[in-house]
Design a protein around this motif. Sequence first.
Motif, PDB file in Angstrom:
ATOM      1  N   GLU A   1      48.206 -32.798 110.399  1.00 33.93           N
ATOM      2  CA  GLU A   1      47.252 -32.614 111.332  1.00 33.93           C
ATOM      3  C   GLU A   1      47.181 -30.997 111.552  1.00 33.93           C
ATOM      4  O   GLU A   1      48.246 -30.520 112.089  1.00 33.93           O
ATOM      5  N   VAL A   2      46.009 -30.414 111.215  1.00 38.55           N
ATOM      6  CA  VAL A   2      45.675 -29.155 111.774  1.00 38.55           C
ATOM      7  C   VAL A   2      44.476 -28.975 112.584  1.00 38.55           C
ATOM      8  O   VAL A   2      43.473 -29.278 112.135  1.00 38.55           O
ATOM      9  N   GLY A   3      44.550 -28.434 113.605  1.00 42.60           N
ATOM     10  CA  GLY A   3      43.331 -28.216 114.458  1.00 42.60           C
ATOM     11  C   GLY A   3      42.730 -29.509 114.900  1.00 42.60           C
ATOM     12  O   GLY A   3      41.479 -29.424 115.113  1.00 42.60           O
ATOM     13  N   GLY A   4      43.291 -30.502 115.256  1.00 43.61           N
ATOM     14  CA  GLY A   4      42.730 -31.858 115.256  1.00 43.61           C
ATOM     15  C   GLY A   4      42.231 -32.389 113.807  1.00 43.61           C
ATOM     16  O   GLY A   4      41.802 -33.470 114.056  1.00 43.61           O
ATOM     17  N   HIS A   5      42.382 -32.203 112.815  1.00 44.13           N
ATOM     18  CA  HIS A   5      41.803 -32.483 111.647  1.00 44.13           C
ATOM     19  C   HIS A   5      42.880 -33.046 110.708  1.00 44.13           C
ATOM     20  O   HIS A   5      43.761 -32.473 110.632  1.00 44.13           O
ATOM     21  N   GLY A   6      42.929 -34.361 110.078  1.00 47.28           N
ATOM     22  CA  GLY A   6      43.880 -34.867 109.195  1.00 47.28           C
ATOM     23  C   GLY A   6      43.779 -34.159 107.727  1.00 47.28           C
ATOM     24  O   GLY A   6      42.547 -33.959 107.574  1.00 47.28           O
ATOM     25  N   TYR A   7      44.801 -34.044 107.169  1.00 46.98           N
ATOM     26  CA  TYR A   7      44.718 -33.650 105.802  1.00 46.98           C
ATOM     27  C   TYR A   7      45.948 -34.176 105.007  1.00 46.98           C
ATOM     28  O   TYR A   7      47.091 -34.312 105.494  1.00 46.98           O
TER      29      TYR A   7
END
Length: 265
Positions: free
Chosen positions: A61-67
Amino acid sequence: MSASGTTTGQVEHMLRQVTPGRYDAYEALLRALATPASGQVWMLLWHGQAGSPDAQYGNMEVGGHGYAPCVTSAQELSASGWNRSYEVVDGLEVARALYPDRHGLWLNPHAPGGGVGIPWLDLRRIVSGLDRQPAGPLRLSEPAIEIPQFYALLAQNAHRTPAVRALRRAWVQPALGAPYLAIGLDVYDTSPPAVDAVRAMMQQSVGAVPDGLPVSTVAMTDAHDPVALWLRANARPFYDREAHAPAPAQAPAGGYGYPPAGSRY
């Protein structure tokens, strides 16, 4: 599978060109990933083995976004220190798997600087066709241009088209390319005759658009289109068959659906 050759080299070459603000280099990276057999990535598996039913991509998770993390070659796999299984897959296939769940793809997170993240909206563009979707991050706002004749004619024609429930509008400024006016189509019916009627409605109305002003349409039913998402959240209809609410609210500009401007991708 070999990590040598022009295939992986092209992806890694494009990856090295990407820096904040270099949207042209970023688009070139997306094109490399979108090309079948030349956009392969090494997906890191948190569970299971490649090809097994229980195989599961890693998650970050980066900046509240999943990757889902991946690497771009066997050499990068070795450099990452990953000691579990992995799966070599075309970028196009990975994009199809990830974007419906709103997961992006993160390339070489072990690299100096942390690698490069591809938001799920751009994975959707890879699947749909990069030339068919505007390059993000998008800046969206209420249109400032005054074209009352077009809006009046479009609303009149919409009222005569039973399939149309409501119409919304937005001014879209892509990261690359010319800005354009987007018309959000909210319809009752998506049968072929209804689609033809809505297309005819637009064709009958665009003659009132000033020369040189690009106009596009977006289906409000598309749960993954960033313009449709913004319109639902921020724009009141300028034509509403049921509520008759002609005055749209002023909406803030921003890179809708993408990580904050400070994030690297």
